[in-house]
Design an enzyme around this catalytic site. Structure first.
Site, mmCIF file in Angstrom:
data_model
loop_
_atom_site.group_PDB
_atom_site.id
_atom_site.type_symbol
_atom_site.label_atom_id
_atom_site.label_comp_id
_atom_site.label_asym_id
_atom_site.label_seq_id
_atom_site.Cartn_x
_atom_site.Cartn_y
_atom_site.Cartn_z
ATOM 1 N N ALA A 185 35.443 38.188 -24.643
ATOM 2 C CA ALA A 185 35.957 37.213 -24.053
ATOM 3 C C ALA A 185 37.541 37.037 -23.941
ATOM 4 C CB ALA A 185 35.237 36.062 -24.963
ATOM 5 N N HIS A 186 38.248 38.273 -24.020
ATOM 6 C CA HIS A 186 39.668 38.338 -24.042
ATOM 7 C C HIS A 186 39.921 38.654 -22.360
ATOM 8 C CE1 HIS A 186 40.627 38.799 -28.364
ATOM 9 N NE2 HIS A 186 39.426 38.977 -28.162
ATOM 10 N N HIS A 215 34.443 42.204 -36.541
ATOM 11 C CA HIS A 215 33.104 42.203 -36.151
ATOM 12 C C HIS A 215 32.332 43.485 -35.648
ATOM 13 C CE1 HIS A 215 34.568 41.663 -32.064
ATOM 14 N NE2 HIS A 215 35.215 40.432 -32.136
ATOM 15 N N ASN A 253 29.864 44.313 -32.549
ATOM 16 C CA ASN A 253 29.921 43.588 -31.381
ATOM 17 C C ASN A 253 31.365 44.298 -30.828
ATOM 18 O OD1 ASN A 253 28.919 41.046 -33.295
ATOM 19 N ND2 ASN A 253 27.958 41.413 -31.388
ATOM 20 N N ARG A 292 24.060 61.649 -30.936
ATOM 21 C CA ARG A 292 25.066 62.790 -30.698
ATOM 22 C C ARG A 292 26.461 62.300 -30.521
ATOM 23 N NH1 ARG A 292 20.587 63.838 -26.979
ATOM 24 N NH2 ARG A 292 19.557 65.882 -27.640
ATOM 25 N N ASP A 303 25.044 34.792 -37.409
ATOM 26 C CA ASP A 303 24.717 33.632 -36.737
ATOM 27 C C ASP A 303 23.367 33.907 -35.943
ATOM 28 O OD1 ASP A 303 25.409 35.267 -34.467
ATOM 29 O OD2 ASP A 303 26.678 33.648 -33.479
ATOM 30 N N GLY A 304 22.698 34.894 -36.068
ATOM 31 C CA GLY A 304 21.491 35.169 -35.245
ATOM 32 C C GLY A 304 21.399 35.418 -33.925
ATOM 33 N N ASP A 323 33.812 33.810 -36.673
ATOM 34 C CA ASP A 323 34.333 33.937 -35.235
ATOM 35 C C ASP A 323 34.169 32.812 -34.579
ATOM 36 O OD1 ASP A 323 35.617 35.453 -33.300
ATOM 37 O OD2 ASP A 323 33.765 36.360 -32.449
ATOM 38 N N GLY A 355 32.866 34.185 -28.971
ATOM 39 C CA GLY A 355 33.044 33.589 -30.077
ATOM 40 C C GLY A 355 31.515 32.963 -30.634
#
Length: 377
Positions: A133-134, A209, A212, A220, A241-242, A267, A303
């Site tokens: 998301a950056h 994180h 992610n 390999r 957070d699932g 996050d 996030g």
């Protein structure tokens, strides 16, 4: 002023026991077993755990730390406090150097006031291939001198830098971070296993994180996940957070790293504590639907809307951690990462009275910070 909390189940580093504790001048002065020796505030058998420590948080209550707006930042902190987070690091996202410096300078005032425990730069020195998301247009090549200027803007409050180890200049920047007392964290990276090891050898000590914004594990081409999990010098962050990580993968990471190297984070972003709708994270527009935040353009997860009490509860009820283990990864280990475990992170004599009172369903019933109730049970 002295306060005794009685008739409680207390989670200490030695385990969970029935007992009581006394607080004076914002610190814990006694922790006892059995009935309290004098009349106190009865907690009616409810659980008391140390205040949560969140080392990766972008905001909440409509406020976003990357903007540097102090009133909005205070609102975000207050929201997370009500959910049990008594120590928080404010995370920024990729932006122009000028914008990052400005937000850092503003948030440093809140650090001076003890509202925040520090500032985390998540970007701009990250991989375009794994930027999530950056804003990819604002990513930069790591520059130790430029980074040093950003650290100076924080007036001693910059705590962490997320960086991709494979980028030119990254290893020198990691060494600069270590010299400045800033924790280098590897993340948003397309590094190989070997490049990740080089980053750890240069001084990186945290995995941003885990799973992610990293290449997946391969038998390999193990990539960064294997390097970060197996190296005992590295503490791993996990978003519980699932949505970000399946519970089975959380269990796998925890089994390898253990409680001393595992940290639960939120996050969280501006939508935390708010309804679905459109929000901003840095320069990126985010849509939140059913509590899940994604970029309007491209759909990447942006996030979370997680709070630490939910992460704690899920750790016990969904991942299968014991109460003692969940306390360690939510409070003591993140406090240790920040170098603050001598004053926070566990219920022990001499430490700050940062406490969360929880009912049998592990929902927050009360929060105390530095001996003062945020919400009284």
């Amino acid at each position: 002023m002295s306060l005794t909390l009685a008739d409680a189940r207390i989670a200490t580093p030695e385990g969970v026991h029935d007992g009581w504790l006394t607080i004076e001048d914002g610190r814990i002065t006694h922790v006892g077993h059995g009935p309290a020796p004098r009349t106190g505030h009865s907690l009616a058998g409810r659980l008391v755990v140390p205040g949560f420590v969140d080392i990766h948080n972008h905001g909440g209550a409509g406020g976003s730390f990357p903007t540097g707006e102090q009133d909005k930042a205070r609102d975000a902190v207050a929201l997370h406090e009500r959910h049990g987070t008594t120590t928080m690091v404010a995370s920024l996202v990729t932006g122009s150097v000028e914008d990052i410096a400005s937000a850092t300078s503003s948030l440093a005032d809140l650090c001076d006031d003890g509202i925040l425990a520090g500032i985390h730069f998540e970007g701009p020195y990250i991989s375009k291939a794994r930027c999530g998301a950056h804003d990819p247009k604002l990513l930069r090549r790591p520059d130790p001198e430029e980074f040093g200027g950003l650290v100076k803007a924080g007036r001693g409050h910059v705590r962490m830098l997320t960086i991709a180890a494979e980028l030119p200049g990254a290893l020198d920047t990691i060494r600069t971070a270590a010299a400045e007392g800033v924790i280098a964290a590897l993340g948003h990276s397309d590094a190989t296993y070997e490049q990740t090891i080089a980053g750890i050898d240069a001084g990186a000590r945290v995995a941003t994180h885990l799973y992610n914004a990293l290449p997946p594990l391969g038998h390999r081409t193990p990539g960064p996940i294997a390097a970060l999990l197996e190296d005992e010098r590295v503490t791993i962050e996990l978003i519980n957070d699932g949505v970000h990580v399946h519970p089975a993968m959380l269990r796998l990471a925890y089994t390898v790293a253990g409680p001393e190297r595992t940290v639960l984070i939120t996050d969280a972003m501006a939508a935390t504590g708010m309804g679905d709708g459109t929000y901003v994270l840095g320069s990126m527009e985010v849509s939140v639907k059913d509590g899940v935040a994604r970029l309007v353009e491209g759909g990447s997860i942006a996030g979370s809307t997680l709070t630490m009490d939910v992460a704690f509860r899920r750790a016990v009820q969904q991942v299968g951690l014991s109460l003692a283990e969940a306390v360690e990864v939510s409070s003591l280990t993140p406090a240790r990462v920040l170098g603050l475990d001598d004053t926070i992170g566990s219920i022990a004599v001499g430490k700050a009275a940062d406490l969360v009172v929880m009912n049998d369903s592990l929902e927050v019933a009360g929060v105390m910070r530095r001996g003062a109730w945020i919400t009284e049970p």
